[in-house]
Design a protein around this motif. Structure first.
Motif, mmCIF file in Angstrom:
data_model
loop_
_atom_site.group_PDB
_atom_site.id
_atom_site.type_symbol
_atom_site.label_atom_id
_atom_site.label_comp_id
_atom_site.label_asym_id
_atom_site.label_seq_id
_atom_site.Cartn_x
_atom_site.Cartn_y
_atom_site.Cartn_z
ATOM 1 N N THR A 52 0.865 -0.976 -0.064
ATOM 2 C CA THR A 52 0.005 -0.063 -0.030
ATOM 3 C C THR A 52 0.840 1.192 -0.008
ATOM 4 O OG1 THR A 52 -1.694 -1.049 1.369
ATOM 5 C CG2 THR A 52 -1.934 1.284 1.123
ATOM 6 N N VAL B 210 -3.075 3.625 -1.691
ATOM 7 C CA VAL B 210 -3.502 2.777 -2.812
ATOM 8 C C VAL B 210 -2.550 1.482 -2.812
ATOM 9 C CG1 VAL B 210 -3.473 2.930 -5.339
ATOM 10 C CG2 VAL B 210 -3.876 4.852 -4.146
ATOM 11 N N GLU B 211 -3.287 0.215 -2.787
ATOM 12 C CA GLU B 211 -2.787 -1.069 -3.180
ATOM 13 C C GLU B 211 -2.285 -1.339 -4.263
ATOM 14 O OE1 GLU B 211 -4.382 -5.321 -2.404
ATOM 15 O OE2 GLU B 211 -4.219 -4.181 -0.342
ATOM 16 N N GLN B 212 -1.179 -1.794 -4.481
ATOM 17 C CA GLN B 212 -0.573 -2.029 -5.652
ATOM 18 C C GLN B 212 0.658 -3.258 -5.766
ATOM 19 O OE1 GLN B 212 1.298 1.630 -6.932
ATOM 20 N NE2 GLN B 212 2.802 1.582 -5.596
ATOM 21 N N ASP C 231 0.511 5.445 -0.561
ATOM 22 C CA ASP C 231 -0.212 6.398 -0.320
ATOM 23 C C ASP C 231 -1.813 6.092 -0.331
ATOM 24 O OD1 ASP C 231 1.828 8.046 -0.375
ATOM 25 O OD2 ASP C 231 2.012 8.389 -2.489
#
Length: 231
Positions: free
Chosen positions: A85, A89-91, A87
């Motif tokens: 994760t 946002v999961e990526q 900021d």
């Protein structure tokens, strides 16, 4: 006497495709050896005997060595995708980790020969040959046609290690009797619980027999339980 490097070069010049390798010896003796390819070993042996500078006319010793299968553990770095994760946002991101991977290096049998020259007064020159494995590909060429002193010593290696010497004039057991099973110098050899020539078992033999019987009975019970068989 020539160095092992010079002997290797002389062999390669005389025997095309000899496939000779130097096996270094890190001990203080520095007695390096030459590993021969079995397919060209007889030609190499004949050259070593007949070459006027080497004249290795005496084979003093033949030794067997058993190298069992060996498990090799290696550490390797592996990159994989893992969720992270950033900021909020999961990526998926790359992560490098270190893993230990194991593989089995097949074992083999090895025969070691020590050569001397009675004419030139030098030696030893140490030769080695390896079998493909320890099970069904254990053939090596016999050096008996080149050096007669190999006859009984190769029979001993055949008896105790199980190397089959092709071209040997009388390959049969030397120390153990004909009906003896297995090869006593193998590293995984297991003594029998009793011997034909020992009519009264000793305490150690009885203890070994009881341990083997208990293990066998335990394995039989586990097998029945696993298959759901009724006792």
């Amino acid at each position: 006497m020539k160095t092992v490097e010079e002997i290797k070069a002389a062999i390669e010049a005389a025997v095309a495709g000899a496939g000779v390798e130097i096996v270094p010896n890190p001990s203080p003796s520095g007695q390096h050896s030459l590993r021969l390819t079995p397919g060209r070993a007889i030609e190499v042996a004949r050259f070593l005997r007949d070459d006027p500078d080497l004249a290795l006319d005496f084979l003093s010793n033949v030794t067997g060595v058993d190298w069992p299968d060996k498990e090799i553990a290696e550490k390797v770095k592996v990159t994989r995708k893992v969720p992270k994760t950033v900021d909020g946002v999961e990526q998926m991101a790359d992560e490098t980790i270190e893993e230990t991977r194991k593989h089995v290096e097949p074992g083999y049998l090895e025969v070691v020969y020590h050569l001397f020259s009675s004419a030139r007064k030098h030696g030893p020159v140490v030769l080695r040959m390896r079998t493909v494995n320890r099970t069904d590909q254990v053939e090596l060429p016999s050096f008996t046609p080149i050096w007669r002193s190999a006859e009984f010593q190769e029979r001993e290696v055949f008896d105790l290690y199980g190397v089959v010497f092709t071209g040997h004039p009388d390959l049969r057991r030397l120390l153990m009797w004909d009906g003896f099973k297995d090869h006593p110098m193998r590293r995984d050899y297991v003594d029998p619980d009793d011997f034909d020539y020992e009519p009264t078992p000793h305490d150690e033999v009885l203890a070994r027999a009881k341990a083997h019987r208990a293990a066998h009975e335990g394995a039989a019970v586990a097998s029945r339980e696993g298959t759901g068989s009724a006792v």
